[in-house]
Design a protein around this motif. Structure first.
Motif, PDB file in Angstrom:
ATOM      1  N   PRO A   1      83.369 -21.309 -55.907  1.00  0.00           N
ATOM      2  CA  PRO A   1      83.266 -20.955 -57.333  1.00  0.00           C
ATOM      3  C   PRO A   1      84.179 -21.829 -58.177  1.00  0.00           C
ATOM      4  N   TYR A   2      83.723 -22.124 -59.374  1.00  0.00           N
ATOM      5  CA  TYR A   2      84.540 -22.910 -60.294  1.00  0.00           C
ATOM      6  C   TYR A   2      85.901 -22.257 -60.516  1.00  0.00           C
ATOM      7  N   SER A   3      85.928 -20.928 -60.560  1.00  0.00           N
ATOM      8  CA  SER A   3      87.172 -20.216 -60.881  1.00  0.00           C
ATOM      9  C   SER A   3      88.265 -20.408 -59.831  1.00  0.00           C
TER      10      SER A   3
ATOM     11  N   GLU B   1      92.048 -27.858 -65.177  1.00  0.00           N
ATOM     12  CA  GLU B   1      91.668 -29.262 -65.339  1.00  0.00           C
ATOM     13  C   GLU B   1      90.439 -29.601 -64.485  1.00  0.00           C
ATOM     14  N   THR B   2      90.435 -29.135 -63.255  1.00  0.00           N
ATOM     15  CA  THR B   2      89.300 -29.386 -62.357  1.00  0.00           C
ATOM     16  C   THR B   2      88.055 -28.652 -62.848  1.00  0.00           C
ATOM     17  N   ARG B   3      88.232 -27.415 -63.318  1.00  0.00           N
ATOM     18  CA  ARG B   3      87.090 -26.658 -63.853  1.00  0.00           C
ATOM     19  C   ARG B   3      86.457 -27.395 -65.024  1.00  0.00           C
ATOM     20  N   GLN B   4      87.281 -27.977 -65.870  1.00  0.00           N
ATOM     21  CA  GLN B   4      86.759 -28.722 -67.021  1.00  0.00           C
ATOM     22  C   GLN B   4      85.919 -29.908 -66.551  1.00  0.00           C
ATOM     23  N   LEU B   5      86.396 -30.617 -65.540  1.00  0.00           N
ATOM     24  CA  LEU B   5      85.632 -31.746 -64.986  1.00  0.00           C
ATOM     25  C   LEU B   5      84.315 -31.267 -64.379  1.00  0.00           C
ATOM     26  N   MET B   6      84.371 -30.120 -63.699  1.00  0.00           N
ATOM     27  CA  MET B   6      83.143 -29.558 -63.108  1.00  0.00           C
ATOM     28  C   MET B   6      82.142 -29.192 -64.201  1.00  0.00           C
ATOM     29  N   MET B   7      82.633 -28.596 -65.285  1.00  0.00           N
ATOM     30  CA  MET B   7      81.756 -28.212 -66.389  1.00  0.00           C
ATOM     31  C   MET B   7      81.125 -29.440 -67.046  1.00  0.00           C
ATOM     32  N   GLU B   8      81.872 -30.540 -67.079  1.00  0.00           N
ATOM     33  CA  GLU B   8      81.311 -31.777 -67.627  1.00  0.00           C
ATOM     34  C   GLU B   8      80.188 -32.300 -66.741  1.00  0.00           C
ATOM     35  N   ARG B   9      80.325 -32.098 -65.451  1.00  0.00           N
ATOM     36  CA  ARG B   9      79.275 -32.538 -64.526  1.00  0.00           C
ATOM     37  C   ARG B   9      78.063 -31.612 -64.611  1.00  0.00           C
ATOM     38  N   SER B  10      78.323 -30.292 -64.594  1.00  0.00           N
ATOM     39  CA  SER B  10      77.237 -29.322 -64.725  1.00  0.00           C
ATOM     40  C   SER B  10      77.801 -27.977 -65.155  1.00  0.00           C
ATOM     41  N   GLU B  11      77.168 -27.360 -66.128  1.00  0.00           N
ATOM     42  CA  GLU B  11      77.588 -26.033 -66.564  1.00  0.00           C
ATOM     43  C   GLU B  11      77.195 -24.964 -65.560  1.00  0.00           C
ATOM     44  N   ASP B  12      76.259 -25.272 -64.654  1.00  0.00           N
ATOM     45  CA  ASP B  12      75.776 -24.288 -63.678  1.00  0.00           C
ATOM     46  C   ASP B  12      76.328 -24.515 -62.275  1.00  0.00           C
ATOM     47  N   GLY B  13      76.174 -25.711 -61.749  1.00  0.00           N
ATOM     48  CA  GLY B  13      76.632 -25.989 -60.396  1.00  0.00           C
ATOM     49  C   GLY B  13      76.151 -27.337 -59.910  1.00  0.00           C
TER      50      GLY B  13
ATOM     51  N   ASN C   1      79.311 -22.205 -61.156  1.00  0.00           N
ATOM     52  CA  ASN C   1      80.002 -21.555 -62.258  1.00  0.00           C
ATOM     53  C   ASN C   1      79.846 -20.046 -62.126  1.00  0.00           C
ATOM     54  N   ASP C   2      80.888 -19.411 -61.616  1.00  0.00           N
ATOM     55  CA  ASP C   2      80.845 -17.970 -61.400  1.00  0.00           C
ATOM     56  C   ASP C   2      81.072 -17.161 -62.674  1.00  0.00           C
ATOM     57  N   ALA C   3      81.214 -17.824 -63.810  1.00  0.00           N
ATOM     58  CA  ALA C   3      81.287 -17.118 -65.089  1.00  0.00           C
ATOM     59  C   ALA C   3      79.889 -16.753 -65.598  1.00  0.00           C
ATOM     60  N   LYS C   4      78.863 -17.321 -64.988  1.00  0.00           N
ATOM     61  CA  LYS C   4      77.480 -17.014 -65.366  1.00  0.00           C
ATOM     62  C   LYS C   4      77.075 -15.671 -64.750  1.00  0.00           C
ATOM     63  N   ARG C   5      75.995 -15.090 -65.263  1.00  0.00           N
ATOM     64  CA  ARG C   5      75.516 -13.814 -64.715  1.00  0.00           C
ATOM     65  C   ARG C   5      74.927 -14.044 -63.311  1.00  0.00           C
ATOM     66  N   TYR C   6      74.854 -12.965 -62.521  1.00  0.00           N
ATOM     67  CA  TYR C   6      74.453 -13.089 -61.122  1.00  0.00           C
ATOM     68  C   TYR C   6      73.089 -13.767 -60.948  1.00  0.00           C
TER      69      TYR C   6
ATOM     70  N   VAL D   1      73.445 -17.435 -61.328  1.00  0.00           N
ATOM     71  CA  VAL D   1      74.176 -17.989 -60.184  1.00  0.00           C
ATOM     72  C   VAL D   1      73.260 -18.074 -58.965  1.00  0.00           C
ATOM     73  N   ASN D   2      72.488 -17.017 -58.707  1.00  0.00           N
ATOM     74  CA  ASN D   2      71.593 -17.019 -57.554  1.00  0.00           C
ATOM     75  C   ASN D   2      70.552 -18.131 -57.683  1.00  0.00           C
ATOM     76  N   ASN D   3      70.027 -18.315 -58.891  1.00  0.00           N
ATOM     77  CA  ASN D   3      69.059 -19.378 -59.139  1.00  0.00           C
ATOM     78  C   ASN D   3      69.697 -20.754 -58.915  1.00  0.00           C
ATOM     79  N   THR D   4      70.904 -20.924 -59.431  1.00  0.00           N
ATOM     80  CA  THR D   4      71.622 -22.195 -59.268  1.00  0.00           C
ATOM     81  C   THR D   4      71.864 -22.485 -57.791  1.00  0.00           C
ATOM     82  N   LEU D   5      72.325 -21.482 -57.053  1.00  0.00           N
ATOM     83  CA  LEU D   5      72.595 -21.689 -55.625  1.00  0.00           C
ATOM     84  C   LEU D   5      71.307 -21.994 -54.857  1.00  0.00           C
ATOM     85  N   THR D   6      70.205 -21.346 -55.223  1.00  0.00           N
ATOM     86  CA  THR D   6      68.926 -21.641 -54.560  1.00  0.00           C
ATOM     87  C   THR D   6      68.528 -23.091 -54.828  1.00  0.00           C
TER      88      THR D   6
END
Length: 142
Positions: free
Chosen positions: A46-48, A53-65, A79-84, A87-92
């Motif tokens: 998870p991004y969290s 600083e690393t989370r910001q770089l990850m968000m620049e790469r993708s807001e989802d994953g 990005n575990d700040a998104k709704r479940y 997140v499940n769609n992103t992981l799939t």
């Protein structure tokens, strides 16, 4: 304009999804992408769990994953700040990159992972009990 996969490639990805469900013994509806990722041997991060600083770089790469392969190991960062559901769609989608062995970013890789995710979702919704061998016939409907 969105990248369009050939009908032949779509049929192949449908077959890959069915084989993946069978190989990973995925039978739970709805599909848990966390389960799929774990069974694929991916490290799910998870991004969290990272510094601001690393989370910001990850968000620049993708807001989802996104997925990377390092030293033969697949990592899925999400990005575990998104709704479940998101997140499940992103992981799939990211599991699609792993199963399809995408090691470089491209329009083709994104289109294939999107289609993989769509097939996983529709397969799960259209089969209350997954009978993997008979599942491919049902997939041809879309």
């Amino acid at each position: 304009m969105a990248f369009r996969l050939s009908d032949k490639r779509c049929e192949k990805i449908k077959e890959i999804v069915v084989n993946t469900f069978e190989e990973l013994n995925i039978r739970c509806i709805p599909i848990s992408a966390f389960e799929m990722a774990t069974k694929l041997g991916a490290v799910v991060v998870p991004y969290s769990s990272k510094s601001e600083e690393t989370r910001q770089l990850m968000m620049e790469r993708s807001e989802d994953g996104f997925t990377i392969k390092k030293d033969g190991v697949w990592y899925i960062f999400y990005n575990d700040a998104k709704r479940y559901g998101r997140v499940n769609n992103t992981l799939t989608h990211e599991c699609g990159h792993i199963v399809l062995d995408h090691t470089e970013e491209s329009e083709l890789a994104e289109a294939e992972a999107n289609f993989f995710c769509k097939v996983c979702s529709r397969t799960a919704r259209s089969h209350s009990q997954i009978r993997v061998k008979g599942c491919l016939r049902g997939l041809r409907a879309f």
